[in-house]
Scaffold this active site. Structure first.
Site, PDB file in Angstrom:
ATOM      1  N   SER A 119     124.775  11.147  57.974  1.00  0.00           N
ATOM      2  CA  SER A 119     124.586   9.849  57.337  1.00  0.00           C
ATOM      3  C   SER A 119     123.571   9.004  58.097  1.00  0.00           C
ATOM      4  CB  SER A 119     125.924   9.115  57.253  1.00  0.00           C
ATOM      5  OG  SER A 119     126.497   9.005  58.536  1.00  0.00           O
ATOM      6  N   HIS A 140     122.419  14.228  51.657  1.00  0.00           N
ATOM      7  CA  HIS A 140     123.452  13.245  51.996  1.00  0.00           C
ATOM      8  C   HIS A 140     124.288  12.908  50.761  1.00  0.00           C
ATOM      9  CE1 HIS A 140     124.401   8.940  53.611  1.00  0.00           C
ATOM     10  NE2 HIS A 140     125.394   9.771  53.839  1.00  0.00           N
ATOM     11  N   GLU A 152     121.351  11.744  48.368  1.00  0.00           N
ATOM     12  CA  GLU A 152     120.135  11.226  49.001  1.00  0.00           C
ATOM     13  C   GLU A 152     119.472  12.419  49.686  1.00  0.00           C
ATOM     14  OE1 GLU A 152     120.933   8.425  52.205  1.00  0.00           O
ATOM     15  OE2 GLU A 152     119.256   7.174  51.570  1.00  0.00           O
ATOM     16  N   ASN A 190     122.291   3.896  54.047  1.00  0.00           N
ATOM     17  CA  ASN A 190     122.983   3.165  55.109  1.00  0.00           C
ATOM     18  C   ASN A 190     122.160   2.042  55.722  1.00  0.00           C
ATOM     19  OD1 ASN A 190     125.598   4.187  55.061  1.00  0.00           O
ATOM     20  ND2 ASN A 190     124.860   6.120  55.911  1.00  0.00           N
TER      21      ASN A 190
HETATM   22  N1  CAA Z   1     138.433  12.007  45.709  1.00  0.00           N
HETATM   23  C1  CAA Z   1     138.200  12.465  44.453  1.00  0.00           C
HETATM   24  N2  CAA Z   1     138.299  11.691  43.363  1.00  0.00           N
HETATM   25  C2  CAA Z   1     138.641  10.407  43.543  1.00  0.00           C
HETATM   26  C3  CAA Z   1     138.902   9.857  44.819  1.00  0.00           C
HETATM   27  C4  CAA Z   1     138.791  10.721  45.938  1.00  0.00           C
HETATM   28  N3  CAA Z   1     138.994  10.294  47.181  1.00  0.00           N
HETATM   29  N4  CAA Z   1     139.210   8.553  44.675  1.00  0.00           N
HETATM   30  C5  CAA Z   1     139.145   8.292  43.357  1.00  0.00           C
HETATM   31  N5  CAA Z   1     138.793   9.397  42.683  1.00  0.00           N
HETATM   32  C6  CAA Z   1     138.608   9.547  41.246  1.00  0.00           C
HETATM   33  C7  CAA Z   1     139.885   9.273  40.513  1.00  0.00           C
HETATM   34  O1  CAA Z   1     140.653  10.461  40.389  1.00  0.00           O
HETATM   35  C8  CAA Z   1     139.380   8.807  39.179  1.00  0.00           C
HETATM   36  O2  CAA Z   1     138.991   9.933  38.409  1.00  0.00           O
HETATM   37  P1  CAA Z   1     139.169   9.950  36.835  1.00  0.00           P
HETATM   38  O3  CAA Z   1     138.352   8.809  36.301  1.00  0.00           O
HETATM   39  O4  CAA Z   1     138.620  11.285  36.500  1.00  0.00           O
HETATM   40  O5  CAA Z   1     140.617   9.783  36.598  1.00  0.00           O
HETATM   41  C9  CAA Z   1     138.091   8.044  39.511  1.00  0.00           C
HETATM   42  O6  CAA Z   1     137.702   8.519  40.809  1.00  0.00           O
HETATM   43  C10 CAA Z   1     138.334   6.581  39.554  1.00  0.00           C
HETATM   44  O7  CAA Z   1     139.383   6.344  40.459  1.00  0.00           O
HETATM   45  P2  CAA Z   1     140.431   5.158  40.361  1.00  0.00           P
HETATM   46  O8  CAA Z   1     140.601   4.772  38.926  1.00  0.00           O
HETATM   47  O9  CAA Z   1     141.630   5.515  41.150  1.00  0.00           O
HETATM   48  O10 CAA Z   1     139.808   3.982  41.191  1.00  0.00           O
HETATM   49  P3  CAA Z   1     138.433   3.250  41.027  1.00  0.00           P
HETATM   50  O11 CAA Z   1     138.032   3.093  39.630  1.00  0.00           O
HETATM   51  O12 CAA Z   1     138.557   2.077  41.911  1.00  0.00           O
HETATM   52  O13 CAA Z   1     137.382   4.244  41.715  1.00  0.00           O
HETATM   53  C11 CAA Z   1     136.142   4.791  43.603  1.00  0.00           C
HETATM   54  C12 CAA Z   1     137.523   4.686  43.026  1.00  0.00           C
HETATM   55  C13 CAA Z   1     135.315   5.827  42.834  1.00  0.00           C
HETATM   56  C14 CAA Z   1     136.302   5.258  45.042  1.00  0.00           C
HETATM   57  C15 CAA Z   1     135.431   3.377  43.489  1.00  0.00           C
HETATM   58  O14 CAA Z   1     136.253   2.408  44.044  1.00  0.00           O
HETATM   59  C16 CAA Z   1     134.090   3.331  44.157  1.00  0.00           C
HETATM   60  O15 CAA Z   1     133.101   3.735  43.596  1.00  0.00           O
HETATM   61  N6  CAA Z   1     134.064   2.790  45.384  1.00  0.00           N
HETATM   62  C17 CAA Z   1     132.842   2.726  46.179  1.00  0.00           C
HETATM   63  C18 CAA Z   1     132.632   4.042  46.833  1.00  0.00           C
HETATM   64  C19 CAA Z   1     131.386   4.042  47.657  1.00  0.00           C
HETATM   65  O16 CAA Z   1     130.656   3.088  47.787  1.00  0.00           O
HETATM   66  N7  CAA Z   1     131.121   5.203  48.260  1.00  0.00           N
HETATM   67  C20 CAA Z   1     130.019   5.351  49.162  1.00  0.00           C
HETATM   68  C21 CAA Z   1     130.499   5.168  50.549  1.00  0.00           C
HETATM   69  S1  CAA Z   1     129.190   5.304  51.676  1.00  0.00           S
HETATM   70  C22 CAA Z   1     129.037   6.921  51.951  1.00  0.00           C
HETATM   71  O17 CAA Z   1     129.773   7.749  51.517  1.00  0.00           O
HETATM   72  C23 CAA Z   1     127.873   7.307  52.761  1.00  0.00           C
HETATM   73  C24 CAA Z   1     127.877   7.088  54.185  1.00  0.00           C
HETATM   74  O18 CAA Z   1     126.999   7.637  54.797  1.00  0.00           O
HETATM   75  C25 CAA Z   1     128.798   6.185  54.927  1.00  0.00           C
END
Ligand code: CAA
Length: 284
Positions: A119, A140, A152, A190
Site C-alpha cells: 500500500s 494494489h 491501483e 493513500n
Molecule cells: N468482505 C467481503 N464482503 C464484504 C465485507 C468483507 N469484509 N464487508 C462487507 N461485504 C459485502 C457484504 O457482504 C455486502 O455484499 P452484498 O451486497 O453482496 O450483500 C456488501 O459488501 C455491502 O455490505 P454491507 O451492506 O454489510 O455494508 P455496507 O453497505 O456498509 O458496505 C463496505 C460495506 C463495502 C465495507 C462499505 O462500508 C465501504 O465501501 N467502505 C469503505 C471501504 C474502503 O474505503 N475501503 C478502502 C480501504 S483503503 C485500502 O484498502 C487500501 C490501503 O492501502 C489502506
C-alpha cells in the site's frame, strides 16, 4: 502473455481476498504462506465468504466447490515455479518484501510477472532486488477485496508496457477497474486517503468534534460509505500511522506529519477493529 496460474504470497485478509477473486475468475491459484495454519485460516475465510454467497442465492453450490477446487494451499516456495503471475501480499516491511522478491525471482519461471499489493512501499526499490525489474509492478487491491472495484496498478521506474498490459487485462478479467499510476510515496490512493484520515484525527485531537460527529459529517455531507475514523479503525491505526510516516519521510514535507493522537492510540495498542478498540470500541 496468457495468465493461467497465479500464486498469492501471504494468506492474511488481503491475500485471501486476492486469492478468492482470482479463483472465482477461473484462475488456478496457489495460496502461499510460511506455515500451514496461516494458509488454512486464509482458506477458511474464503470458504466462509463463498458460503455466504451461496446462502444469499448469488452462487450455486457447485460453483463454490469449483472455486475451492481451483484454490491450492502452498507452504513451499517451489510452487512459484508454476506461476505466470505472483501477487505478494505479505507484511508491509521492506526487508521481508525484498527477501521474498529475491526468493520469488529465483523460483518463478522467466516469463512470470511479480506483483506486489503493497500500500505504500516503493515498487522501484522492490523491483531492484530482482533480475527482472521490467516484470515487477504494483497491483494494489482495496479492502474488502471481493467488494471494491479498484485495482491501483503502480508502474515502477522500469515496469515494461507489456507487464502493465498483462496486469491490466488480468484485473479486468476479475471484474475490477485498473487505474494506472506512477511510483511515488502513497501512490494516489493513500496519498489522498491518509491525509484525510489524519486530518480527521486532528479534529478530534484539537477538540473540534467527537469521532461520531466527524464521521457523520463525512458520511451525510460527502456521501462517504464510512466516516474517516470508522474507516481508520477498519484499515488498522498502525497501518494508517505507518503510511503517514512513509508520506512524511518520502516527501520531507510537514503537511504529512502524523497526528500525535494517532501515535498515542497505536502506542496504547488501540489499533482499531482488529484489537477491539480504536476510535470506537468493538469489544461487544
Ligand atoms: N468482505 C467481503 N464482503 C464484504 C465485507 C468483507 N469484509 N464487508 C462487507 N461485504 C459485502 C457484504 O457482504 C455486502 O455484499 P452484498 O451486497 O453482496 O450483500 C456488501 O459488501 C455491502 O455490505 P454491507 O451492506 O454489510 O455494508 P455496507 O453497505 O456498509 O458496505 C463496505 C460495506 C463495502 C465495507 C462499505 O462500508 C465501504 O465501501 N467502505 C469503505 C471501504 C474502503 O474505503 N475501503 C478502502 C480501504 S483503503 C485500502 O484498502 C487500501 C490501503 O492501502 C489502506
Amino acid at each position: 502473455m496468457k495468465i493461467n496460474n497465479v500464486m498469492v504470497v501471504g494468506a492474511g485478509q488481503m491475500g485471501a481476498g486476492i486469492a478468492q477473486v482470482h479463483a472465482q475468475a477461473g484462475y488456478e491459484v496457489f495460496l502461499h504462506d510460511i506455515d500451514k495454519e496461516r494458509v488454512e485460516k486464509g482458506r477458511a475465510s474464503i470458504e466462509k465468504q463463498l458460503s455466504r454467497q451461496v446462502e444469499k442465492g448469488r452462487m450455486e453450490k457447485a460453483e463454490k466447490e469449483a472455486v475451492l477446487g481451483r484454490l491450492h494451499s502452498s507452504v513451499d516456495m517451489e510452487n512459484a515455479g508454476r506461476a505466470d503471475l505472483v501477487i505478494e501480499a505479505a507484511v508491509e516491511q521492506m526487508n521481508i518484501k525484498t527477501e521474498l522478491f529475491r526468493d520469488l525471482d529465483r523460483h518463478a519461471p522467466p516469463h512470470a510477472i511479480l506483483a506486489t499489493n503493497t500500500s505504500s512501499l516503493p515498487i522501484t526499490e522492490i523491483a531492484n532486488v530482482t533480475k527482472r525489474p521490467d516484470q515487477v509492478i504494483g497491483m494494489h487491491f482495496m479492502n474488502p477485496v471481493p467488494v471494491m472495484k479498484l485495482v491501483e496498478v503502480i508502474r515502477g521506474l522500469q515496469s515494461s508496457d507489456e507487464t502493465y498490459e498483462v496486469v491490466k487485462t488480468t484485473a479486468e478479467a476479475l471484474g475490477k477497474m485498473p487505474v494506472e499510476v506512477n511510483d511515488f510515496p502513497g501512490f494516489v490512493s493513500n496519498r489522498v486517503l491518509m491525509p484525510m484520515i489524519n486530518e480527521a484525527v486532528f479534529t478530534v485531537y484539537e477538540g473540534v468534534a467527537e469521532p461520531e460527529a466527524v464521521d457523520e459529517v463525512m458520511k451525510l455531507g460527502m456521501n462517504h460509505p464510512m466516516g474517516p475514523l470508522t474507516l481508520a479503525d477498519f484499515i488498522g491505526l498502525d497501518t494508517c500511522l505507518y503510511i503517514m510516516e512513509v508520506l512524511h519521510e518520502g516527501f520531507g514535507d510537514d503537511k504529512y506529519r502524523p497526528c500525535p493522537l494517532l501515535r498515542k492510540y497505536v502506542k496504547a495498542g488501540w489499533l482499531g477493529k482488529k484489537t477491539g478498540r480504536g476510535f470506537y470500541s468493538y469489544e461487544a
